[in-house]
Enzyme design. Structure first.
Site, short mmCIF file in Angstrom:
data_model
loop_
_atom_site.label_atom_id
_atom_site.label_comp_id
_atom_site.label_asym_id
_atom_site.label_seq_id
_atom_site.Cartn_x
_atom_site.Cartn_y
_atom_site.Cartn_z
N GLY A 193 90.08 -27.67 -23.17
CA GLY A 193 90.13 -26.30 -22.87
C GLY A 193 88.85 -25.75 -23.57
N GLU A 194 88.70 -24.47 -23.81
CA GLU A 194 87.74 -23.85 -24.35
C GLU A 194 86.55 -23.54 -23.41
OE1 GLU A 194 86.21 -25.52 -28.03
OE2 GLU A 194 88.11 -25.61 -28.87
N GLY A 195 86.64 -24.30 -22.27
CA GLY A 195 85.41 -24.13 -21.49
C GLY A 195 84.62 -25.44 -21.54
#
Lengths: 361, 361
Positions: free
Chosen positions: B317-319
């Protein structure tokens, strides 16, 4: 071949201790263990190849090996033979797809004339290693003589030595040669024993009729050269190409010099296959940049259980897939070197929070 | 919801004329037609979104939406709730994985506090849109009230408007929130009708026992909130999260503003799913950055026949996956803009050859 024997002796499997150290570093960083999946495997391997705790891929180079193929006269491609030389000029002029993607990846481009049917004058970025003005048509006998093969392999090894001397930390393979998917599929069929039709694709975009001819041409070549198909180097001699042999030499040389190599598509995979059949530890040093749209590559990937970095249906060659994959590998290296550990983050987070509180006063 | 109705009205499918013009340009360039495979489809779509003959993704931004989840109290994650705020501090400090990969992609990072259980003072890079100090535990009723949902969606839309004003040409979605794979899987199960166990993964790396609990928790939540599961926005309200709703708002807003959005992994895919169920044309504006290791995402990809750019088993995640994909998209854009056409190459090649001949005199 003497050259290769001493090189192959130099190649050793990667040391597990570097993998362990790399894993420890990755697991100390502020994210769930293993959450970067295959990216972590890629960087662990780079650490082990470079034998360092701070891997680096700042200096990158893609070597585009170009050559003509006698088999092109069988009408197996959409394009005439002249296109090989024209594309070399475009690579040198900086306006081809590989130039753009190499710039994007921060890699320099070197073009190696391995055997283009054209005489090139000196120019920047061109390395002249011409073995001959194209291979012989392997439908009638071997594509090259054994001394031509040796020249081609040596040229590739020399490029790896120059890469080492130039401090190149990540090498990409590129290729150009009208007819070279035919040669590559022939090499793959010979070395994997797969049926020719299973490893022969549409190349530059040929239709079903030309595809059937291409399959027959390869089958004829394998029959005609049957006595050569006993070892990987003889296969390259019989049904390979000068650029394929050059790339094979580059791969072996890079493994011996401990330089990671990103393999592009079908042509480079055929070259890698020949190299891997010579010494399985070479697998530790190569990264398959992408899964090619060209079906023949799959036989190579499967044989060695290799997983490509990208899967974008590319079928251009030139080194384009290798360059795109370099971007992912460089991202992995930066993560490894730059992301904070849990211990570092605890200290840093306090600082950020306190600074914010002070600013808010 | 008024806000959304007017936005959705603004969203239109892409014009075929731009695809045709883009294809013509690609086919005029010096390589076999179609030889860059999926890369060509990606850039054609960017051209059509930006309605231009010279697409540009120089200005890139990844928006990391962070929030806490009431359901975390059910013990569905390996990490305590406090980690959400700690990671926000790390994002702001620039030392997390997303910061490194965003720098690599040339993208800026903005962190949006959508509902972290912590009060953040003003600081650079942080956008404060807190709806509440985390959602309610959706095992006992809806995760948020309808006005909270509206606030969260509006925050995302506002981010898209700011992106537009800042001249951002490519947006990436990011997320942080302990418990958010549970919410995302719940949203996906509710909107696709797939069995919960099919769309629930191991999140940060939970074992089989916690996974079974996670599945039961989601099943309980879907039963408890059954009356809400009639439309996409109500699903977000009942079993979503503030960051998921925020990302959904961002996606809808970007589609309305004609800004291409790169979707990260499971959480962003759940948000994208809700957006797509509202208006199928949104699919034209989103790029799924990568195939997540989290199995729930697959249901979203399959439902819309979407093909991710990368496939690296990421599950952070996080981008992070969005940023890596941005590198590939930017490569495609550069190819589109910079590679010579056959006509240009003919002229240029002559010049290169002549200059070489003169140099060789």
């Amino acid at each position: 071949m003497k050259l290769f024997e001493s090189l192959l002796d130099k190649i050793s499997p990667l040391s597990p201790s570097y993998f362990i150290a790399a894993r420890r570093r990755l697991e100390s960083q502020i994210r769930p263990a293993g959450s970067l999946g295959y990216l972590e495997e890629l960087v662990e391997r780079l650490v082990a190849i470079q034998e360092t705790s701070t891997p680096a891929v700042d200096k990158k180079s893609v070597y585009v090996f170009a050559a003509d193929h006698g088999v092109a006269e069988e009408g197996v491609s959409l394009y005439p033979r002249e296109v090989t030389a024209q594309m070399v000029y475009s690579f040198l002029g900086g306006s081809a797809t590989i130039n753009v993607l190499a710039r994007h990846a921060g890699a320099e481009v070197r073009v190696i004339d391995m055997g283009v049917d054209h005489t090139f004058s000196y120019q920047r970025g061109l390395v002249r290693k011409k073995v001959a003005y194209g291979t012989a048509n392997f439908c009638h006998g071997p594509a090259m003589t054994s001394s031509e093969l040796e020249l081609a392999l040596r040229a590739g090894v020399e490029i790896s030595e120059e890469a080492k001397a130039d401090g190149i930390q990540l090498v990409g393979t590129g290729d150009m040669g009208i007819g070279n998917t035919t040669s590559s599929s022939a090499v793959i069929a010979a070395l994997t024993g797969k049926p020719v039709s299973d490893v022969t694709g549409r190349g530059t975009g040929i239709d079903a009729e030309i595809w059937e001819r291409k399959v027959r041409v390869i089958e004829t070549a394998l029959e005609k050269n049957a006595s050569y198909l006993t070892d990987p180097l003889r296969v390259l001699q019989a049904v390979g190409g000068f650029e394929i042999a050059g790339i094979a030499g580059l791969i072996v040389g890079c493994a011996a010099e401990r330089i990671p190599v990103v393999i592009d598509g079908l042509i480079a995979s055929a070259a890698a296959l020949a190299a891997l059949e010579l010494h399985p530890s070479i697998l530790d040093y190569v990264f398959f940049g992408h899964r090619s749209y060209e079906r023949g590559q799959d036989a190579v990937l499967k044989r060695y259980g290799a997983r490509p970095v990208l899967d974008l249906d590319l079928r251009l060659g030139e080194g384009t897939g290798a360059c795109l994959a370099m971007g992912v590998l460089e991202g992995a290296v930066k993560v490894f070197n730059e992301v904070a550990t849990f211990a570092e983050a605890q200290v840093a987070n306090k600082r950020v929070a306190e600074a914010a509180l002070r600013a808010g006063d």
